[in-house]
Write a protein that holds these residues in place. Structure first.
Motif, PDB file in Angstrom:
ATOM      1  N   ALA A  34       0.826  -1.209   0.000  1.00  0.00           N
ATOM      2  CA  ALA A  34       0.000   0.000   0.000  1.00  0.00           C
ATOM      3  C   ALA A  34       0.857   1.254   0.000  1.00  0.00           C
ATOM      4  O   ALA A  34       0.562   2.232  -0.711  1.00  0.00           O
ATOM      5  N   ILE A  35       1.941   1.249   0.778  1.00  0.00           N
ATOM      6  CA  ILE A  35       2.827   2.420   0.801  1.00  0.00           C
ATOM      7  C   ILE A  35       3.510   2.600  -0.550  1.00  0.00           C
ATOM      8  O   ILE A  35       3.616   3.715  -1.067  1.00  0.00           O
ATOM      9  N   ALA A  36       3.975   1.494  -1.138  1.00  0.00           N
ATOM     10  CA  ALA A  36       4.627   1.583  -2.452  1.00  0.00           C
ATOM     11  C   ALA A  36       3.676   2.153  -3.499  1.00  0.00           C
ATOM     12  O   ALA A  36       4.073   2.987  -4.334  1.00  0.00           O
ATOM     13  N   ASP A  37       2.427   1.729  -3.469  1.00  0.00           N
ATOM     14  CA  ASP A  37       1.444   2.271  -4.417  1.00  0.00           C
ATOM     15  C   ASP A  37       1.245   3.773  -4.195  1.00  0.00           C
ATOM     16  O   ASP A  37       1.101   4.543  -5.152  1.00  0.00           O
ATOM     17  N   ALA A  38       1.228   4.185  -2.928  1.00  0.00           N
ATOM     18  CA  ALA A  38       1.067   5.605  -2.630  1.00  0.00           C
ATOM     19  C   ALA A  38       2.269   6.411  -3.118  1.00  0.00           C
ATOM     20  O   ALA A  38       2.127   7.536  -3.609  1.00  0.00           O
ATOM     21  N   VAL A  39       3.462   5.849  -2.989  1.00  0.00           N
ATOM     22  CA  VAL A  39       4.667   6.540  -3.455  1.00  0.00           C
ATOM     23  C   VAL A  39       4.629   6.722  -4.969  1.00  0.00           C
ATOM     24  O   VAL A  39       5.070   7.756  -5.503  1.00  0.00           O
ATOM     25  N   LYS A  40       4.091   5.753  -5.679  1.00  0.00           N
ATOM     26  CA  LYS A  40       3.943   5.917  -7.132  1.00  0.00           C
ATOM     27  C   LYS A  40       3.073   7.120  -7.456  1.00  0.00           C
ATOM     28  O   LYS A  40       3.366   7.881  -8.397  1.00  0.00           O
ATOM     29  N   VAL A  41       2.008   7.309  -6.695  1.00  0.00           N
ATOM     30  CA  VAL A  41       1.146   8.480  -6.899  1.00  0.00           C
ATOM     31  C   VAL A  41       1.935   9.767  -6.663  1.00  0.00           C
ATOM     32  O   VAL A  41       1.808  10.735  -7.421  1.00  0.00           O
ATOM     33  N   LEU A  42       2.772   9.776  -5.630  1.00  0.00           N
ATOM     34  CA  LEU A  42       3.572  10.975  -5.344  1.00  0.00           C
ATOM     35  C   LEU A  42       4.555  11.264  -6.469  1.00  0.00           C
ATOM     36  O   LEU A  42       4.730  12.424  -6.873  1.00  0.00           O
ATOM     37  N   LEU A  43       5.207  10.233  -6.979  1.00  0.00           N
ATOM     38  CA  LEU A  43       6.162  10.436  -8.065  1.00  0.00           C
ATOM     39  C   LEU A  43       5.476  10.945  -9.321  1.00  0.00           C
ATOM     40  O   LEU A  43       5.981  11.850 -10.012  1.00  0.00           O
ATOM     41  N   TRP A 300       6.007  20.348   0.650  1.00  0.00           N
ATOM     42  CA  TRP A 300       7.472  20.257   0.661  1.00  0.00           C
ATOM     43  C   TRP A 300       7.978  19.463  -0.536  1.00  0.00           C
ATOM     44  O   TRP A 300       8.928  19.868  -1.210  1.00  0.00           O
ATOM     45  N   LEU A 301       7.348  18.334  -0.822  1.00  0.00           N
ATOM     46  CA  LEU A 301       7.810  17.472  -1.904  1.00  0.00           C
ATOM     47  C   LEU A 301       7.741  18.174  -3.253  1.00  0.00           C
ATOM     48  O   LEU A 301       8.584  17.944  -4.134  1.00  0.00           O
ATOM     49  N   MET A 302       6.753  19.057  -3.429  1.00  0.00           N
ATOM     50  CA  MET A 302       6.585  19.727  -4.717  1.00  0.00           C
ATOM     51  C   MET A 302       7.725  20.682  -5.036  1.00  0.00           C
ATOM     52  O   MET A 302       7.833  21.172  -6.163  1.00  0.00           O
ATOM     53  N   ASN A 303       8.603  20.948  -4.072  1.00  0.00           N
ATOM     54  CA  ASN A 303       9.810  21.711  -4.375  1.00  0.00           C
ATOM     55  C   ASN A 303      10.667  21.006  -5.414  1.00  0.00           C
ATOM     56  O   ASN A 303      11.496  21.649  -6.072  1.00  0.00           O
ATOM     57  N   PHE A 304      10.479  19.684  -5.562  1.00  0.00           N
ATOM     58  CA  PHE A 304      11.382  18.901  -6.381  1.00  0.00           C
ATOM     59  C   PHE A 304      10.773  18.504  -7.721  1.00  0.00           C
ATOM     60  O   PHE A 304      11.210  17.545  -8.350  1.00  0.00           O
ATOM     61  N   GLY A 386      20.164  20.888  -8.093  1.00  0.00           N
ATOM     62  CA  GLY A 386      19.878  20.336  -6.777  1.00  0.00           C
ATOM     63  C   GLY A 386      18.403  20.115  -6.540  1.00  0.00           C
ATOM     64  O   GLY A 386      18.003  19.077  -5.989  1.00  0.00           O
ATOM     65  N   PHE A 387      17.595  21.061  -6.956  1.00  0.00           N
ATOM     66  CA  PHE A 387      16.168  20.988  -6.630  1.00  0.00           C
ATOM     67  C   PHE A 387      15.409  20.129  -7.633  1.00  0.00           C
ATOM     68  O   PHE A 387      14.600  20.603  -8.420  1.00  0.00           O
ATOM     69  N   LYS A 388      15.698  18.841  -7.567  1.00  0.00           N
ATOM     70  CA  LYS A 388      14.970  17.831  -8.321  1.00  0.00           C
ATOM     71  C   LYS A 388      15.349  16.493  -7.705  1.00  0.00           C
ATOM     72  O   LYS A 388      16.240  16.409  -6.859  1.00  0.00           O
ATOM     73  N   LEU A 389      14.669  15.448  -8.091  1.00  0.00           N
ATOM     74  CA  LEU A 389      15.072  14.123  -7.630  1.00  0.00           C
ATOM     75  C   LEU A 389      16.446  13.808  -8.217  1.00  0.00           C
ATOM     76  O   LEU A 389      16.645  13.905  -9.424  1.00  0.00           O
ATOM     77  N   GLN A 390      17.381  13.414  -7.361  1.00  0.00           N
ATOM     78  CA  GLN A 390      18.768  13.337  -7.775  1.00  0.00           C
ATOM     79  C   GLN A 390      19.484  12.159  -7.131  1.00  0.00           C
ATOM     80  O   GLN A 390      18.994  11.535  -6.189  1.00  0.00           O
TER      81      GLN A 390
END
Length: 465
Positions: A34-43, A300-304, A386-390
């Motif tokens: 369930a957490i992994a599925d939620a992380v996919k939504v965030l990505l 916060w996450l949307m900064n990236f 820096g301000f992206k997934l890296q």
């Protein structure tokens, strides 16, 4: 409710929660899925391709890291303490305190980490525990650390963490009293707009909290004086008269961050995904301290998101920098080595969705008649990547290649970083750091030039980071 309340632990047993007794491998458990599925939504909300090579396994890695970092919900303190109490009678026919008869015992400098319940970012904890034995028994010292870790491995606030550790130990070992002092460091992650406005961004919020039971309930008691005096050897100068004012009312930076004004309202689907993560970790998303957490985390996450910064790399008016003169000057075909050191950066590990941060050092050859690159331009390049997934290796290479494209070749870049995934996952390597190097053009073939650049890099500043 007491941290060791019988009803609490009976409820855990009734719900089938047992220490390290989960039948399935963690990757196959419903909560992990369930957490992994939620992380996919965030990505996907960040505009990322969840099938690209660097992100394929990120949802599972994040899920496993979060479950490992909050495993305290599935641990029972009672099982840790029972069996670790040992007879120790103390002094006979003498005036004083020792052994199991009232002698103060202190365990210092326990390194812990916890997840902030307000923003879901990990924070570091230096834990100091003291207790006064009674009943002619003492507890195995390692159990103090294990009990503290149970409560650290939950979504926490510093004061509640101190109170829960204190209460659990008091009920578990039945001493004359327990004292807990926590030094907490919370990363204060900026948004990219604020960094351009404030180049001296302070990266940490610090808090010192305490909790006491039994003979420690009176904060002016002499036993507190003994405890705090021994902590001064560890740089803790918390006076008894100052303890009540030792923690900020609102310590999490996300609660007073301006990023909400910059980024706008959070994506509802992403907020729902974070709410699902909280439930899968064993928390109640409706608990008053957690109600705003999903929105704060998403903001916060949307900064990236992939940055939309306009990097006008051509025709920029660049200010002059000082060449390396104090430590020698290299000339080659009327060119000199110029440096810009300690450019700050903040980034997000794409493997675990956890922050990493540090400094970038850039050296390059520049013709004498050419104006060197300005610090502001180089800092903009660093922030842009820096301000992206890296990953740190890619960040180093991208900075070097971009600077090289402006100058025509000869560039060296060193990135020094600390990764929160190094403390908030299984290895928990506190204080570790990572350095990466990229060399292009002449720097790749000239050891003397590399050595000259490297010896100008300063020692890292001391501090909580």
């Amino acid at each position: 409710m007491s941290a060791l309340d019988e009803g609490h632990f009976n409820a855990e047993l009734e719900n089938g929660v047992k220490l390290n007794c989960l039948g399935l491998g963690i990757q196959d458990q419903p909560e992990t899925v369930a957490i992994a599925d939620a992380v996919k939504v965030l990505l996907q909300g960040l505009g990322e391709d969840i099938n690209r090579e660097g992100l394929k396994k990120t949802p599972l890695r994040v899920a496993k890291a979060l479950r490992e970092g909050t495993k305290g919900y599935k641990q029972r303190v009672k099982e840790i303490v029972q069996g670790a109490l040992f007879p120790e009678v103390g002094l006979d026919d003498a005036v004083g305190q020792a052994g199991g008869a009232g002698g103060l015992v202190i365990v210092r400098d326990l390194d812990l980490f916890s997840y902030c319940e307000s923003c879901l970012l990990p924070f570091q904890v230096k834990c100091q525990i003291g207790y006064v034995p009674s009943g002619q028994r003492v507890v195995g010292l390692s159990k103090l650390s294990r009990v503290a870790d149970v409560f650290a491995k939950r979504l926490q606030d510093p004061q509640r963490l101190a109170d829960e550790i204190c209460s659990a130990l008091h009920h578990g070992i039945m001493p004359a009293g327990v004292a807990v002092v926590l030094q907490c460091l919370h990363i204060q992650f900026p948004n990219i707009e604020s960094l351009f406005l404030d180049s001296n961004h302070q990266g940490w919020v610090k808090a010192v909290v305490h909790s006491g039971s039994g003979v420690f309930e009176n904060e002016l008691a002499d036993v507190w004086g003994d405890f705090l005096s021994l902590l001064k050897f560890r740089g803790i100068n918390l006076d008894k008269t100052q303890m009540k004012d030792s923690v900020q009312q609102c310590w999490c930076p996300s609660r007073y961050s301006s990023s909400a004004k910059v980024i706008g309202p959070p994506n509802r689907g992403m907020v729902t995904a974070v709410t699902s993560i909280l439930s899968s970790l064993g928390e109640d998303p409706l608990r008053k301290e957690l109600v705003g957490t999903p929105s704060r985390f998403v903001k916060w996450l949307m900064n990236f998101q992939s940055p939309n910064l306009e990097m006008k790399l051509n025709g920029v008016a660049c200010g002059r920098m000082d060449p390396l003169k104090q430590n020698g000057q290299v000339s080659h075909n009327k060119q000199q080595i110029y440096t810009e050191l300690c450019l700050s950066f903040w980034s997000q590990c794409e493997h675990h969705l956890l922050p990493f941060y540090g400094v970038v050092h850039i050296g390059y050859y520049c013709a004498e008649e050419t104006t060197p690159l300005s610090k502001s331009l180089l800092q903009s390049i660093v922030h842009f990547y820096g301000f992206k997934l890296q990953v740190q290796e890619r960040l180093t290479r991208q900075i070097a290649e971009t600077v090289s494209s402006l100058l025509g070749g000869d560039v060296m870049v060193v990135v020094e970083a600390k990764h929160t995934c190094m403390i908030s996952r299984g290895i928990e390597k506190y204080g570790s750091s990572t350095a990466t190097i990229a060399v292009l053009g002449r720097f790749s073939t000239d050891p003397a030039a590399r050595a000259m650049f490297l010896k100008n890099i300063p020692n890292p500043a001391s501090g909580g980071s």
